[in-house]
Design an enzyme around this catalytic site. Structure first.
Site: not given
Length: 649
Positions: A326, A362
């Protein structure tokens, strides 16, 4: 900057007890707090001995698996200078592998001088057997399925009630049957490590259902994985037996200790100045590259070690196939900015236990230079939001998008050209945003249930509503939406690179127009298995089978333009400048050379797109073209709002 010693951190079981070690540079002293079997009563305290490496350690006899403990740290309490030492705060070991209860937000966690031993989970000493580790399961061009454990399993009628909402439910035969039917290669689990609610949620009667607010990186959240690492290991093994890999979505960019008004739970109380990033020259000012209040200092040697040790733990003790990171630029950020050759990213790639694992970034955050799509080092795969947006805009009907669609179908060579191959994870929807059905049912977000007056969530979603905003009983509108979802999934599965669907998009799942449903641990996010669209599921299964049958979808090299791909107009002739520059061109054809694995012969496959609202004629060069699904000869009729796959025989 300190160089990590070779001493193990966390807990090391010995023949007669256990060794405990925790790192802190600025703490004056650290104490080990032993608790009873219920984790409620403190039974003993021991001062740790500090080494020249700033590792505080102690060896205690007669302690073994099941022991519950925490730490307390002494030092200056001076938040304006970055020091948050408060001996009244019980602290979770950053290397905790198991906790005796979930985190629960309480205002006392942020109050100086208020003891929190009754609030903070206790670390549980564990003895973790090794997992059976094989080659990671996710072939090139594979199909990743993003799963939130609780919402995915909570309403499944075949799963026993006590098992619903847990990691073990993913190993239930009914879940595996569904994953196999739609052709999933690997599931990507949204965070299952221990997290805490953001402080604004409890007053609203809401809870964080996504888990992107971690405190302990290694410890599995007892709500999702009550059986700890054993439950995860057994579930992964069962999925492996079915030929399905498991990828963990991990959050190393921030923790739930939040901004200066947040809780003191672990790293903040142990050494805030080292574990987190601060504005240069302002140690009391936390950097907020994540939008959550703090940013983990991933380039600090001991933080890097914690990250690598966490990844190794999940591979060695659970057999995990890979990881999705993330807000991954934080992991590569230094004081000078993002560095693709940074030590932490390099350590992930080179570590003996990790070097063959699947790594997915990401590639964006809100920090300076935070958009790094295409810039992560190989072998990282990268979430590709440009593919998401260009595919959406094409089907919404935006002008001048035909060329953009072709670029995304071809693996985004404009982004990954320097790699020589695509590393794209193509997706149309993920946990953060509209579901696919909501994408074609809403022009605007509807996040009122989140308690922020619809201010939260993305404002621009490149969405459309097919004539009615939100829910409707109009059968024509509902059919048009289903048709659009089918066309979107077809477009995704026609693209070069890894493809990803988020849970339920293959079945028409809706979140009632909520595009930021992180705090909706309820029917808004729970997958309603009794209301699935069986036709969409069959459509997805067909597409997954097509990708597996034709070798071209497993190739990651960029097209060379030597006949490996042809772009056709409706006449069946190569696209000309005028076709590409037609702002409203409704049709596009892509013809690919490929090996048919079923027959063992080389052939061609044609993928035809019609975003228009009227059917179109589309000729194909040569003879013997058949529609893939029906096996009927291609009749040159391309229905409105559709994608068709044809094989040359």
């Amino acid at each position: 900057m300190a160089r990590p010693s070779d001493l193990k951190l966390g807990v090391t079981l010995t023949t007669d007890g256990a060794d405990f070690a925790v790192w802190s540079h600025h703490a004056e002293r650290i104490e080990f707090c032993l608790f009873d079997a219920d984790g409620k009563r403190e039974t003993a305290r021991h001062r740790l001995v500090r080494g020249r490496d700033d590792i505080h350690r102690i060896s205690l006899p007669a302690l073994g698996p099941g022991t519950r403990y925490g730490y307390r740290a002494w030092g200056a309490y001076d938040p304006d200078n970055g020091s948050w030492f408060d001996s009244s705060k019980l602290l979770v070991d950053p290397y905790a592998r198991e906790l005796d209860r979930p985190f629960k937000h309480d205002a006392r966690l942020s109050m100086f001088g208020v003891d929190t031993a009754d609030l903070v989970p206790k670390t549980v000493v564990t003895r973790d057997p090794l997992a059976k580790i094989g080659r990671p399961i996710l072939p090139p061009g594979g199909f990743v399925y993003e799963v939130a454990v609780k919402p995915f399993t909570m309403l499944h009628p075949a799963i026993p009630e006590k098992q619903r909402g847990t990691v073990s439910a993913l190993a239930h035969p009914s879940i595996i049957a569904h994953l196999k039917k739609i052709g999933v290669d690997a599931i990507e689990l949204m965070p299952i490590t221990a997290w805490i609610d953001e402080r604004h949620l409890p007053p609203l009667g809401l809870t964080n259902g996504w888990g992107y607010n971690p405190v302990a990186f290694m410890a599995l959240d007892p709500r999702l994985c009550p059986g700890g690492i054993r439950e995860l290991r057994e579930t992964v093994a069962t999925l492996h037996q079915a030929g399905i890999g498991t990828i963990l979505d991990l959050v190393f960019n921030h923790t739930g200790e939040s901004d200066r008004f947040g809780a003191t739970l672990s790293m903040r109380g142990l050494d805030n100045r080292c574990y987190y990033r601060h504005v240069p020259g302002e140690p009391g000012h936390l950097v907020n590259d994540t939008g959550t209040g703090n940013t983990v200092a991933c380039d600090h040697p001991y933080v890097r070690r914690l990250i690598i040790d966490t990844l190794r733990h999940f591979v060695v003790h659970a057999g995990i196939d890979g990881f999705r990171f993330d807000l991954a630029p934080v992991i590569g950020r230094t004081a000078e900015g993002f560095d693709a050759k940074g030590e932490t990213l390099k350590a992930m790639i080179s570590d003996e236990a990790l070097k063959d694992r699947i790594l997915i970034a990401e590639p964006w955050d809100i920090g300076p230079g935070g958009y790094q799509l295409g810039n992560f080092p190989e072998p990282f795969l990268e979430w590709n939001d440009r593919a998401r947006d260009d595919m959406r805009r094409y089907w919404r009907g935006d002008q001048w998008t035909t060329g953009a669609l072709a670029t995304r179908l071809a693996g985004s060579s404009d982004i990954f050209e320097k790699s020589g191959r695509t590393r794209s994870v193509n997706f149309l929807a993920a946990h953060d945003g509209f579901t696919l059905m909501d994408l074609v049912s809403n022009e605007h977000k509807h996040n009122e249930a989140n308690g922020e007056e619809n201010r939260d969530g993305h404002g621009e979603n490149f969405s459309w509503n097919n004539g009615v905003e939100g829910e409707t009983d109009d059968p024509a509108v509902k059919e048009n939406r289903r048709r659009d979802v089918a066309a979107l999934i077809s477009t995704l599965f026609a693209s070069r690179g890894t493809v990803m669907l988020t849970m339920g998009d293959e079945a028409g799942r809706s979140q009632r127009g909520n595009n930021n449903a992180y705090c909706q641990d309820n029917a808004i996010t729970w997958f309603n298995w009794s209301g699935i669209d069986k036709a969409l599921i069959e459509h997805t299964a067909m597409l997954a089978a097509l990708r597996k049958r034709f070798a071209v979808f497993s190739e990651t090299s960029l097209f060379a333009g030597n006949g490996d791909v042809e772009w056709l107009s409706a006449s069946g002739k190569p696209m000309e400048v005028g076709d590409w520059e037609n702002p409203d061109n409704p049709v596009l054809g892509m013809v690919l050379k490929t090996l048919d694995r079923q027959t063992g012969r080389d052939t061609r496959i044609a993928i035809l797109f019609n975003r228009g609202h009227e059917q179109a004629s589309f000729a194909l060069p040569g003879w013997g073209w058949k529609h893939f699904a029906s096996r009927e000869l291609w009749n040159q009729v391309l229905p409105a709002r559709s994608v068709r796959f044809c094989i040359e025989e």
